[in-house]
Write a protein that holds these residues in place. Structure first.
Motif, PDB file in Angstrom:
ATOM      1  N   GLU A  78      13.750 -19.305 -18.067  1.00 27.64           N
ATOM      2  CA  GLU A  78      14.381 -19.836 -19.277  1.00 27.64           C
ATOM      3  C   GLU A  78      13.578 -20.969 -19.917  1.00 27.64           C
ATOM      4  N   ASN A  79      12.664 -21.562 -19.123  1.00 27.75           N
ATOM      5  CA  ASN A  79      11.807 -22.633 -19.646  1.00 27.75           C
ATOM      6  C   ASN A  79      10.439 -22.122 -20.095  1.00 27.75           C
ATOM      7  N   LYS A  80      10.319 -20.791 -20.212  1.00 33.24           N
ATOM      8  CA  LYS A  80       9.077 -20.142 -20.628  1.00 33.24           C
ATOM      9  C   LYS A  80       7.937 -20.367 -19.629  1.00 33.24           C
ATOM     10  N   VAL A  81       8.316 -20.613 -18.383  1.00 35.70           N
ATOM     11  CA  VAL A  81       7.324 -20.791 -17.324  1.00 35.70           C
ATOM     12  C   VAL A  81       7.171 -19.464 -16.581  1.00 35.70           C
ATOM     13  N   THR A  82       5.934 -19.016 -16.400  1.00 35.59           N
ATOM     14  CA  THR A  82       5.688 -17.750 -15.710  1.00 35.59           C
ATOM     15  C   THR A  82       5.936 -17.902 -14.211  1.00 35.59           C
ATOM     16  N   GLN A  83       6.770 -17.045 -13.681  1.00 31.58           N
ATOM     17  CA  GLN A  83       7.117 -17.067 -12.259  1.00 31.58           C
ATOM     18  C   GLN A  83       6.648 -15.774 -11.595  1.00 31.58           C
TER      19      GLN A  83
ATOM     20  N   ASN B  15       0.815  -1.212   0.000  1.00 34.23           N
ATOM     21  CA  ASN B  15       0.000   0.000   0.000  1.00 34.23           C
ATOM     22  C   ASN B  15       0.851   1.266   0.000  1.00 34.23           C
ATOM     23  N   GLN B  16       2.037   1.191   0.583  1.00 30.91           N
ATOM     24  CA  GLN B  16       2.924   2.353   0.633  1.00 30.91           C
ATOM     25  C   GLN B  16       3.778   2.487  -0.624  1.00 30.91           C
ATOM     26  N   GLY B  17       3.571   1.587  -1.562  1.00 28.36           N
ATOM     27  CA  GLY B  17       4.333   1.653  -2.804  1.00 28.36           C
ATOM     28  C   GLY B  17       5.773   1.222  -2.650  1.00 28.36           C
ATOM     29  N   CYS B  18       6.030   0.284  -1.729  1.00 30.89           N
ATOM     30  CA  CYS B  18       7.389  -0.207  -1.503  1.00 30.89           C
ATOM     31  C   CYS B  18       7.583  -1.643  -1.985  1.00 30.89           C
ATOM     32  N   LEU B  19       6.499  -2.296  -2.385  1.00 28.95           N
ATOM     33  CA  LEU B  19       6.570  -3.704  -2.750  1.00 28.95           C
ATOM     34  C   LEU B  19       5.487  -4.017  -3.782  1.00 28.95           C
ATOM     35  N   SER B  20       5.819  -4.907  -4.701  1.00 25.57           N
ATOM     36  CA  SER B  20       4.822  -5.368  -5.672  1.00 25.57           C
ATOM     37  C   SER B  20       5.101  -6.836  -5.991  1.00 25.57           C
ATOM     38  N   ILE B  21       4.072  -7.520  -6.480  1.00 23.03           N
ATOM     39  CA  ILE B  21       4.244  -8.892  -6.935  1.00 23.03           C
ATOM     40  C   ILE B  21       4.300  -8.857  -8.450  1.00 23.03           C
ATOM     41  N   SER B  22       5.451  -9.183  -8.997  1.00 25.09           N
ATOM     42  CA  SER B  22       5.668  -9.097 -10.439  1.00 25.09           C
ATOM     43  C   SER B  22       5.768 -10.491 -11.055  1.00 25.09           C
ATOM     44  N   HIS B  23       5.689 -10.521 -12.378  1.00 25.99           N
ATOM     45  CA  HIS B  23       5.751 -11.782 -13.116  1.00 25.99           C
ATOM     46  C   HIS B  23       6.860 -11.722 -14.166  1.00 25.99           C
ATOM     47  N   PHE B  24       7.438 -12.868 -14.445  1.00 25.80           N
ATOM     48  CA  PHE B  24       8.418 -12.961 -15.516  1.00 25.80           C
ATOM     49  C   PHE B  24       8.460 -14.406 -16.020  1.00 25.80           C
ATOM     50  N   GLU B  25       9.004 -14.567 -17.204  1.00 21.24           N
ATOM     51  CA  GLU B  25       9.149 -15.906 -17.778  1.00 21.24           C
ATOM     52  C   GLU B  25      10.578 -16.383 -17.589  1.00 21.24           C
TER      53      GLU B  25
END
Length: 222
Positions: free
Chosen positions: A89-94, A77-87
């Motif tokens: 090397e095996n094209k699996v979303t983490q 809420n304070q803009g200090c943390l977020s949950i992000s996504h990336f692929e």
């Protein structure tokens, strides 16, 4: 004979935490417990555990999972943390806890304080040019330019300078200049100067129109 303490092992196992964060976390309204949760996240991520659970974070602390959950929510809420996504090397979303917002917020503090200082000087500059204290309405007008219109203080200074050069030192004229620049998408001093130079060049290229004297009576030849 083996040494009881391995300095090399300590170097391998150490965790990198920005010194600026350690010194300035309180200015971001973070507590020591908040900081420890952040450090735990960094520690787990160093071990490739990108999204540690509440239980995992609480395991190495003196607070329970509910408290960990509340702190994570607070950081988000304070803009200090977020949950992000990336692929990977095996094209699996983490998914992972991203502390990028915290770092950006931390290192933008200095720029923010400089901006506030520049805004303060802006009011003084207006008083200097007008040769008097500003009225409450005039102060509100400048604040509106800064907070609502999001004009950079340097751009407002440029508009003030334009009004002085044109001999039209009043808030209405300055407001017209800023609104005209806003319509043209001008948001920097460089763009404003370029627009002014182009306008002056076009003026010089305009042919001088001769007045049609056929409709006027020449009193000198009577």
């Amino acid at each position: 004979m083996s040494l009881p303490f391995s300095y090399q092992q300590m170097l391998v196992e150490q965790l990198n935490v920005p010194t600026k964060l350690i010194k300035s976390y309180s200015s971001l309204d973070l507590t020591e417990t908040d900081m420890m949760v952040i450090i735990q996240i960094l520690s787990f991520q160093q071990q490739d555990e990108l999204l540690p659970s509440f239980d995992q974070l609480a395991e190495n602390m003196t607070i329970n999972t509910n408290e960990v959950s509340n702190i994570l929510r607070k950081l988000k809420n304070q803009g200090c943390l977020s949950i992000s996504h990336f692929e990977d090397e095996n094209k699996v979303t983490q998914e992972w806890y991203s502390l990028q917002p915290l770092i950006e917020k931390l290192y933008n503090q200095e720029g923010s304080s400089n901006s506030k200082e520049e805004e303060g000087k802006l009011f003084s500059l207006f008083e200097q040019e007008f040769g008097r204290a500003l009225s409450p309405i005039e102060i509100e007008t400048i604040s509106h330019w800064l907070d609502e219109d999001r004009f950079n203080p340097s751009l407002i200074k440029t508009a003030l300078r334009e009004s002085v050069l044109m001999g039209k030192l009043n808030f209405r004229y300055i407001d017209r200049i800023l609104n005209e620049w806003k319509k043209k998408g001008i948001r920097s001093v460089k763009d404003a100067k370029k627009s002014t130079n182009n306008h002056q060049a076009n003026k010089q290229q305009e042919p001088v129109k001769k007045r049609d004297t056929s409709v006027y009576y020449n009193w000198l030849e009577e």
